[in-house]
Design an enzyme around this catalytic site. Structure first.
Site, PDB file in Angstrom:
ATOM      1  CB  SER A   1      -0.734   0.027   1.247  1.00  0.00           C
ATOM      2  OG  SER A   1      -1.441   1.337   1.452  1.00  0.00           O
TER       3      SER A   1
ATOM      4  CE1 TYR B   1      -4.098  -2.844   5.753  1.00  0.00           C
ATOM      5  CE2 TYR B   1      -3.424  -0.593   5.477  1.00  0.00           C
ATOM      6  CZ  TYR B   1      -3.696  -1.843   4.769  1.00  0.00           C
ATOM      7  OH  TYR B   1      -3.667  -1.928   3.538  1.00  0.00           O
TER       8      TYR B   1
ATOM      9  CE  LYS C   1      -1.596  -4.524   3.715  1.00  0.00           C
ATOM     10  NZ  LYS C   1      -1.825  -5.702   2.922  1.00  0.00           N
TER      11      LYS C   1
HETATM   12  P1  NAD Z   1     -11.187  -7.034   1.334  1.00  0.00           P
HETATM   13  O1  NAD Z   1     -11.480  -7.142   2.800  1.00  0.00           O
HETATM   14  O2  NAD Z   1     -12.370  -6.849   0.551  1.00  0.00           O
HETATM   15  O3  NAD Z   1     -10.362  -8.525   1.033  1.00  0.00           O
HETATM   16  C1  NAD Z   1      -9.539  -9.132   1.870  1.00  0.00           C
HETATM   17  C2  NAD Z   1     -10.285 -10.406   1.645  1.00  0.00           C
HETATM   18  O4  NAD Z   1      -9.316 -11.306   2.557  1.00  0.00           O
HETATM   19  C3  NAD Z   1     -11.595 -10.424   2.315  1.00  0.00           C
HETATM   20  O5  NAD Z   1     -12.682 -11.136   1.352  1.00  0.00           O
HETATM   21  C4  NAD Z   1     -11.425 -11.392   3.718  1.00  0.00           C
HETATM   22  O6  NAD Z   1     -12.711 -12.160   3.854  1.00  0.00           O
HETATM   23  C5  NAD Z   1     -10.178 -12.330   3.576  1.00  0.00           C
HETATM   24  N1  NAD Z   1      -9.488 -12.634   4.679  1.00  0.00           N
HETATM   25  C6  NAD Z   1      -9.085 -11.668   5.622  1.00  0.00           C
HETATM   26  N2  NAD Z   1      -8.319 -12.275   6.511  1.00  0.00           N
HETATM   27  C7  NAD Z   1      -8.203 -13.535   6.329  1.00  0.00           C
HETATM   28  C8  NAD Z   1      -7.563 -14.856   6.715  1.00  0.00           C
HETATM   29  N3  NAD Z   1      -6.914 -14.539   7.883  1.00  0.00           N
HETATM   30  N4  NAD Z   1      -7.717 -15.816   5.985  1.00  0.00           N
HETATM   31  C9  NAD Z   1      -8.298 -15.923   4.807  1.00  0.00           C
HETATM   32  N5  NAD Z   1      -8.980 -14.892   4.209  1.00  0.00           N
HETATM   33  C10 NAD Z   1      -8.889 -13.816   4.906  1.00  0.00           C
HETATM   34  O7  NAD Z   1      -9.819  -5.885   1.076  1.00  0.00           O
HETATM   35  P2  NAD Z   1      -9.264  -5.393  -0.362  1.00  0.00           P
HETATM   36  O8  NAD Z   1      -9.813  -3.760  -0.414  1.00  0.00           O
HETATM   37  O9  NAD Z   1      -9.732  -6.382  -1.545  1.00  0.00           O
HETATM   38  O10 NAD Z   1      -7.760  -5.457  -0.135  1.00  0.00           O
HETATM   39  C11 NAD Z   1      -7.130  -6.703  -0.411  1.00  0.00           C
HETATM   40  C12 NAD Z   1      -5.655  -6.277  -0.046  1.00  0.00           C
HETATM   41  O11 NAD Z   1      -5.024  -5.067  -0.612  1.00  0.00           O
HETATM   42  C13 NAD Z   1      -5.545  -6.408   1.426  1.00  0.00           C
HETATM   43  O12 NAD Z   1      -4.115  -6.897   1.878  1.00  0.00           O
HETATM   44  C14 NAD Z   1      -5.194  -4.704   1.647  1.00  0.00           C
HETATM   45  O13 NAD Z   1      -4.570  -4.385   2.891  1.00  0.00           O
HETATM   46  C15 NAD Z   1      -4.401  -4.180   0.300  1.00  0.00           C
HETATM   47  N6  NAD Z   1      -4.572  -2.855   0.088  1.00  0.00           N
HETATM   48  C16 NAD Z   1      -5.966  -2.338   0.011  1.00  0.00           C
HETATM   49  C17 NAD Z   1      -6.420  -1.110  -0.190  1.00  0.00           C
HETATM   50  C18 NAD Z   1      -7.665  -0.527  -0.537  1.00  0.00           C
HETATM   51  O14 NAD Z   1      -7.931   0.675  -0.220  1.00  0.00           O
HETATM   52  N7  NAD Z   1      -8.970  -1.471  -0.533  1.00  0.00           N
HETATM   53  C19 NAD Z   1      -5.282  -0.094  -0.678  1.00  0.00           C
HETATM   54  C20 NAD Z   1      -3.960  -0.806  -0.522  1.00  0.00           C
HETATM   55  C21 NAD Z   1      -3.744  -2.151  -0.116  1.00  0.00           C
HETATM   56  C1  WQD Z   2      -9.577   9.619   1.261  1.00  0.00           C
HETATM   57  C2  WQD Z   2      -9.640  11.046   1.452  1.00  0.00           C
HETATM   58  C3  WQD Z   2      -9.918  11.460   3.708  1.00  0.00           C
HETATM   59  C4  WQD Z   2     -13.724   9.611   4.262  1.00  0.00           C
HETATM   60  C5  WQD Z   2      -6.539   4.455   3.071  1.00  0.00           C
HETATM   61  C6  WQD Z   2      -5.658   3.765   4.049  1.00  0.00           C
HETATM   62  C7  WQD Z   2      -4.598   3.470   3.099  1.00  0.00           C
HETATM   63  C8  WQD Z   2      -5.281   2.752   1.866  1.00  0.00           C
HETATM   64  C9  WQD Z   2      -6.173   3.345   1.290  1.00  0.00           C
HETATM   65  C10 WQD Z   2      -4.958   0.423   2.413  1.00  0.00           C
HETATM   66  C11 WQD Z   2      -8.868  11.316   2.692  1.00  0.00           C
HETATM   67  C12 WQD Z   2     -11.210  11.752   2.950  1.00  0.00           C
HETATM   68  C13 WQD Z   2     -12.558  10.009   3.937  1.00  0.00           C
HETATM   69  C14 WQD Z   2     -14.853  10.734   4.632  1.00  0.00           C
HETATM   70  C15 WQD Z   2     -13.458  12.616   3.964  1.00  0.00           C
HETATM   71  N1  WQD Z   2      -5.687   1.521   2.187  1.00  0.00           N
HETATM   72  N2  WQD Z   2     -12.532  11.393   3.421  1.00  0.00           N
HETATM   73  N3  WQD Z   2     -14.781  12.158   4.349  1.00  0.00           N
HETATM   74  O1  WQD Z   2      -7.349   7.544   3.982  1.00  0.00           O
HETATM   75  O2  WQD Z   2      -6.500   7.966   1.600  1.00  0.00           O
HETATM   76  O3  WQD Z   2      -6.245   5.698   2.650  1.00  0.00           O
HETATM   77  O4  WQD Z   2      -7.260   3.687   2.173  1.00  0.00           O
HETATM   78  O5  WQD Z   2      -3.665   0.091   2.358  1.00  0.00           O
HETATM   79  O6  WQD Z   2      -3.840   2.719   3.820  1.00  0.00           O
HETATM   80  O7  WQD Z   2      -5.313   4.712   4.815  1.00  0.00           O
HETATM   81  O8  WQD Z   2      -8.526   6.806   1.959  1.00  0.00           O
HETATM   82  O9  WQD Z   2     -10.855   6.735   1.437  1.00  0.00           O
HETATM   83  O10 WQD Z   2     -10.283   6.955   3.841  1.00  0.00           O
HETATM   84  O11 WQD Z   2      -9.796   8.854   2.322  1.00  0.00           O
HETATM   85  O12 WQD Z   2     -13.140  13.556   3.695  1.00  0.00           O
HETATM   86  O13 WQD Z   2     -15.884  10.122   5.102  1.00  0.00           O
HETATM   87  O14 WQD Z   2     -10.969  11.237   1.699  1.00  0.00           O
HETATM   88  O15 WQD Z   2      -9.568  12.450   4.718  1.00  0.00           O
HETATM   89  O16 WQD Z   2      -8.316  12.822   2.507  1.00  0.00           O
HETATM   90  P1  WQD Z   2      -7.223   7.217   2.656  1.00  0.00           P
HETATM   91  P2  WQD Z   2     -10.039   7.179   2.444  1.00  0.00           P
END
Ligand code: NAD
Ligand code: WQD
Length: 340
Positions: free
Chosen positions: A127, A152, A156
């Site tokens: 991330s 969190y 990562k």
């Molecule tokens: P998500 O929660 O939709 O998907 C994660 C999936 O993993 C879920 O279906 C959950 O049930 C499963 N899971 C969690 N723990 C588990 C375990 N111990 N065993 C088996 N299954 C398990 O999340 P997502 O948004 O699809 O994110 C996927 C990956 O990408 C994550 O590693 C997250 O940290 C990373 N990521 C997400 C974002 C974002 O904004 N969505 C941004 C950067 C990184």
């Molecule tokens: C986006 C922008 C908020 C909600 C998070 C994790 C990051 C990554 C992506 C996994 C920000 C603003 C939000 C609201 C708002 N995930 N906001 N009102 O914080 O950039 O990132 O998701 O790895 O690690 O931190 O994403 O969608 O929460 O926020 O004004 O009700 O929207 O302040 O500027 P963020 P977000």
């Protein structure tokens, strides 16, 4: 490179399901493991509706090392994509052990079984949170790592460390970490998309629940940042573009094209948009109004971040293809379908 068997952990989640669709459409066989902690089994049927193929599925918690080992003993995988993790930044501060346990021990169990069974390739969901608030923008892969202060974010960084060290120490392990910026949007079929449980933490799901009338008002967290309109800037990336990057990364591994045993790439659109720009763009493309108010800054938020994609473009031949309008319209179409 096609027709290989890829284990996709967390493959029923938001990004995982979109990636499974792209993998199947690229000709791969997919085996999903998920513990359903943040999704539902019906996503399997949705994947079948889109692709015509129902992937193999094992209900399994990756923290259970014995179960992971049994899975690897039962069949061979050509590669692994590891999405499964807990992902709420706020929850990670109130329950850090859950995050260190789930996000770290799941990865350790996987690598241990890969090592034992001669499975070489792993792609890891990292991330942009590993960069915290960078001093210089856009962010390249050389930007120093200083995770935003959350357990969190720390998981990562540690995940990347584990992969780097394992790829150095164990001859057969090749790893690619993909550092996602802010994934939003949904599949064009509107059959899969993001489905947050409870009150959404992230901007897009909250905004859409305001647009449907489920919630009264979106709070815009801060309008006194050093950005053009004062609201925070992020790099939003369409989930389908992100999914396609995983297929490229997997194929790079299968074709043995990694330059070093551990590689890492930024995956963003390369452009920054403010919270107000997101609201305006959503309203314009979808013809709906979003009630919002300016609120205090959210604790721990960074001011602005966006990616330099040069390395991913040069090395992976990948760039984001879908526009902000595509993100806004696909997300809204999915939300409308969810509401029925
Ligand atoms: P998500 O929660 O939709 O998907 C994660 C999936 O993993 C879920 O279906 C959950 O049930 C499963 N899971 C969690 N723990 C588990 C375990 N111990 N065993 C088996 N299954 C398990 O999340 P997502 O948004 O699809 O994110 C996927 C990956 O990408 C994550 O590693 C997250 O940290 C990373 N990521 C997400 C974002 C974002 O904004 N969505 C941004 C950067 C990184
Ligand atoms: C986006 C922008 C908020 C909600 C998070 C994790 C990051 C990554 C992506 C996994 C920000 C603003 C939000 C609201 C708002 N995930 N906001 N009102 O914080 O950039 O990132 O998701 O790895 O690690 O931190 O994403 O969608 O929460 O926020 O004004 O009700 O929207 O302040 O500027 P963020 P977000």
């Amino acid at each position: 490179m096609a027709d290989k068997t890829i284990l996709v952990t967390g493959g029923l989640g938001y990004i995982g399901a979109h990636t499974v669709v792209e993998l199947i459409q690229a000709g791969h066989q997919v085996h999903i493991v998920d513990d359903l902690s943040n999704t539902e089994e019906v996503v399997l049927d949705r994947i079948k509706e889109i692709t015509g193929v129902k992937p193999a599925f094992t209900l399994l918690d990756l923290r259970d090392g014995v179960a992971v080992e049994a899975l690897f003993s039962s069949q061979f995988f050509d590669g692994v994509i590891h999405f499964a993790a807990s992902k709420s930044v706020g929850e990670s501060s109130t329950d850090p052990l859950l995050y260190y346990d789930n996000n770290i021990s799941g990865l350790v169990n996987l690598i241990a079984s890969m090592k034992k069974h001669g499975v070489s390739n792993i792609v890891f969901s990292s991330s942009c949170t590993v960069y915290g608030q960078p001093e210089v923008l856009p962010v390249t892969e050389q930007t120093p790592i200083q995770p935003a202060e959350s357990p969190y974010g720390n998981t990562k960084k540690i995940g990347e460390d584990i992969l780097r060290d394992s790829s150095r120490a164990y001859e057969n392990i090749n790893a690619i970490a993909l550092r996602y910026f802010n994934p939003i949007g949904a599949h064009s079929s509107s059959l899969i998309g993001e489905r947050p449980k409870g009150i959404p933490n992230n901007l897009m799901p909250y905004l859409m629940q305001v647009a449907t009338g489920e919630r009264e008002m979106l709070s815009v967290f801060g309008n006194d940042y050093d950005t053009p309109d004062g609201t925070a800037v992020r790099d939003y990336i369409h989930v389908v573009d992100l999914a396609k990057a995983h297929v490229i990364a997997v194929n790079r591994q299968l074709e043995k094209k990694q330059k070093t045993a551990y590689e890492y790439f930024n995956l963003g659109s390369g452009s920054g948009f403010s919270v107000l720009e997101i609201i305006q763009s959503f309203e314009k493309i979808n013809g709906v109004k979003v009630n919002y108010q300016i609120a205090d800054r959210r604790d721990g938020d960074i001011e602005k971040i966006y990616a330099d994609n040069t390395y991913a473009t040069e090395e992976l031949g990948w760039t984001a293809q879908l526009s902000l309008d595509d993100m806004m319209s696909s997300a809204w179409n999915w939300q409308l379908k969810l509401k029925g």
